[in-house]
Design a protein around this motif. Sequence first.
Motif, PDB file in Angstrom:
ATOM      1  N   MET A   6       0.860  -1.175   0.000  1.00 17.39           N
ATOM      2  CA  MET A   6       0.000   0.000   0.000  1.00 17.39           C
ATOM      3  C   MET A   6       0.897   1.226   0.000  1.00 17.39           C
ATOM      4  SD  MET A   6      -2.853  -1.236   2.785  1.00 17.39           S
ATOM      5  CE  MET A   6      -1.649  -1.176   4.084  1.00 17.39           C
ATOM      6  N   GLY A   7       1.044   1.861  -1.144  1.00 14.92           N
ATOM      7  CA  GLY A   7       1.931   3.024  -1.240  1.00 14.92           C
ATOM      8  C   GLY A   7       3.372   2.614  -1.032  1.00 14.92           C
ATOM      9  N   GLU A  31      15.294  -8.937   0.775  1.00 13.04           N
ATOM     10  CA  GLU A  31      15.933  -8.087  -0.237  1.00 13.04           C
ATOM     11  C   GLU A  31      14.929  -7.525  -1.246  1.00 13.04           C
ATOM     12  OE1 GLU A  31      19.093  -6.961  -0.376  1.00 13.04           O
ATOM     13  OE2 GLU A  31      19.354  -7.933   1.570  1.00 13.04           O
ATOM     14  N   THR A  32      13.828  -8.214  -1.459  1.00  6.53           N
ATOM     15  CA  THR A  32      12.842  -7.748  -2.434  1.00  6.53           C
ATOM     16  C   THR A  32      11.937  -6.649  -1.878  1.00  6.53           C
ATOM     17  OG1 THR A  32      11.195  -9.426  -1.850  1.00  6.53           O
ATOM     18  CG2 THR A  32      12.800 -10.004  -3.566  1.00  6.53           C
ATOM     19  N   ILE A  33      11.955  -6.438  -0.564  1.00  8.01           N
ATOM     20  CA  ILE A  33      11.067  -5.440   0.048  1.00  8.01           C
ATOM     21  C   ILE A  33      11.812  -4.385   0.856  1.00  8.01           C
ATOM     22  CG2 ILE A  33       9.108  -7.024   0.149  1.00  8.01           C
ATOM     23  CD1 ILE A  33       9.732  -7.315   3.180  1.00  8.01           C
ATOM     24  N   ASN A  34      13.133  -4.430   0.885  1.00  8.66           N
ATOM     25  CA  ASN A  34      13.887  -3.565   1.792  1.00  8.66           C
ATOM     26  C   ASN A  34      13.883  -2.087   1.406  1.00  8.66           C
ATOM     27  OD1 ASN A  34      15.663  -3.596  -0.329  1.00  8.66           O
ATOM     28  ND2 ASN A  34      17.389  -4.390   0.835  1.00  8.66           N
ATOM     29  N   SER A  35      13.315  -1.727   0.271  1.00  8.14           N
ATOM     30  CA  SER A  35      13.262  -0.312  -0.099  1.00  8.14           C
ATOM     31  C   SER A  35      11.953   0.357   0.340  1.00  8.14           C
ATOM     32  CB  SER A  35      13.445  -0.151  -1.608  1.00  8.14           C
ATOM     33  OG  SER A  35      12.420  -0.818  -2.296  1.00  8.14           O
ATOM     34  N   ASP A  36      11.068  -0.407   0.968  1.00  9.11           N
ATOM     35  CA  ASP A  36       9.790   0.120   1.447  1.00  9.11           C
ATOM     36  C   ASP A  36       9.731   0.062   2.966  1.00  9.11           C
ATOM     37  OD1 ASP A  36       8.295   0.615  -1.041  1.00  9.11           O
ATOM     38  OD2 ASP A  36       8.469  -1.543  -1.327  1.00  9.11           O
ATOM     39  N   GLU A  62      18.901  -2.819  10.641  1.00 15.08           N
ATOM     40  CA  GLU A  62      19.363  -2.553   9.271  1.00 15.08           C
ATOM     41  C   GLU A  62      18.343  -1.710   8.511  1.00 15.08           C
ATOM     42  OE1 GLU A  62      19.907  -5.085   5.154  1.00 15.08           O
ATOM     43  OE2 GLU A  62      20.394  -6.092   7.040  1.00 15.08           O
ATOM     44  N   HIS A  63      17.087  -2.076   8.649  1.00 14.48           N
ATOM     45  CA  HIS A  63      16.026  -1.389   7.920  1.00 14.48           C
ATOM     46  C   HIS A  63      15.880   0.050   8.406  1.00 14.48           C
ATOM     47  CE1 HIS A  63      12.854  -2.048   4.998  1.00 14.48           C
ATOM     48  NE2 HIS A  63      12.085  -1.243   5.716  1.00 14.48           N
ATOM     49  N   ARG A  64      15.873   0.235   9.700  1.00 16.18           N
ATOM     50  CA  ARG A  64      15.708   1.567  10.264  1.00 16.18           C
ATOM     51  C   ARG A  64      16.919   2.449   9.962  1.00 16.18           C
ATOM     52  NH1 ARG A  64      11.505   1.932  12.968  1.00 16.18           N
ATOM     53  NH2 ARG A  64      11.385   2.521  15.100  1.00 16.18           N
ATOM     54  N   ASN A  65      18.101   1.851   9.889  1.00 14.27           N
ATOM     55  CA  ASN A  65      19.300   2.613   9.542  1.00 14.27           C
ATOM     56  C   ASN A  65      19.269   3.109   8.100  1.00 14.27           C
ATOM     57  OD1 ASN A  65      20.458   2.470  12.066  1.00 14.27           O
ATOM     58  ND2 ASN A  65      21.614   0.612  11.616  1.00 14.27           N
ATOM     59  N   PHE A  70      10.167  -0.072  10.221  1.00 12.67           N
ATOM     60  CA  PHE A  70      10.041  -1.518  10.368  1.00 12.67           C
ATOM     61  C   PHE A  70       9.250  -1.758  11.644  1.00 12.67           C
ATOM     62  CE2 PHE A  70      11.294  -5.810  11.542  1.00 12.67           C
ATOM     63  CZ  PHE A  70      11.371  -6.454  10.321  1.00 12.67           C
ATOM     64  N   VAL A  71       8.035  -2.301  11.505  1.00 10.35           N
ATOM     65  CA  VAL A  71       7.146  -2.463  12.653  1.00 10.35           C
ATOM     66  C   VAL A  71       6.638  -3.901  12.708  1.00 10.35           C
ATOM     67  CG1 VAL A  71       5.088  -1.597  13.817  1.00 10.35           C
ATOM     68  CG2 VAL A  71       6.399  -0.058  12.341  1.00 10.35           C
TER      69      VAL A  71
END
Length: 110
Positions: A6-7, A31-36, A62-65, A70-71
Motif C-alpha cells: 500500500m503506497g 531483499e525484495t522489500i527492503n526499499s519500502d 538494518e532497515h531503520r538505519n 520496520f514495525v
Amino acid sequence: MVFDKMGTTIIVSQKESSISVFFDNFKEKYETINSDNVIVDLTFFKELKTTQILKFLDISNEHRNSNKSFVLVSDVVSFEDIPEEICLVPTIQEAKDIIEMEEIERDLGL
C-alpha cells in the motif's frame, strides 16, 4: 508468505506455518522489500516468545538505519519485554500510524 503493498508500505504475513519457518522465509525475501516501509504481521501466531521476536532485531536495525520504518505486529508479546530498537505494536492500524509519524519526522529532518 503474503505481501500486501500500500503506497510505500508493505505488510508481510503468513498463515499455516511456524514462526521459525516464517522468519526464514522473511529473511529469504527481505531483499525484495527492503526499499519500502515494512509491517510484519505476526498476529496469526498465538504463542510467541520474546526470543522469537528478537530474531528480527538485526533486520529491524538494518532497515531503520536505511531511513525506512520496520514495525512488528503482535498482541501476544508485550512491547515492554522488547528492546527499544524493535518497534512492536498490537494492531495493524497502530503500525500504520507509527509509519505515518516516522515519515513525517523524516520529512522534517528530525
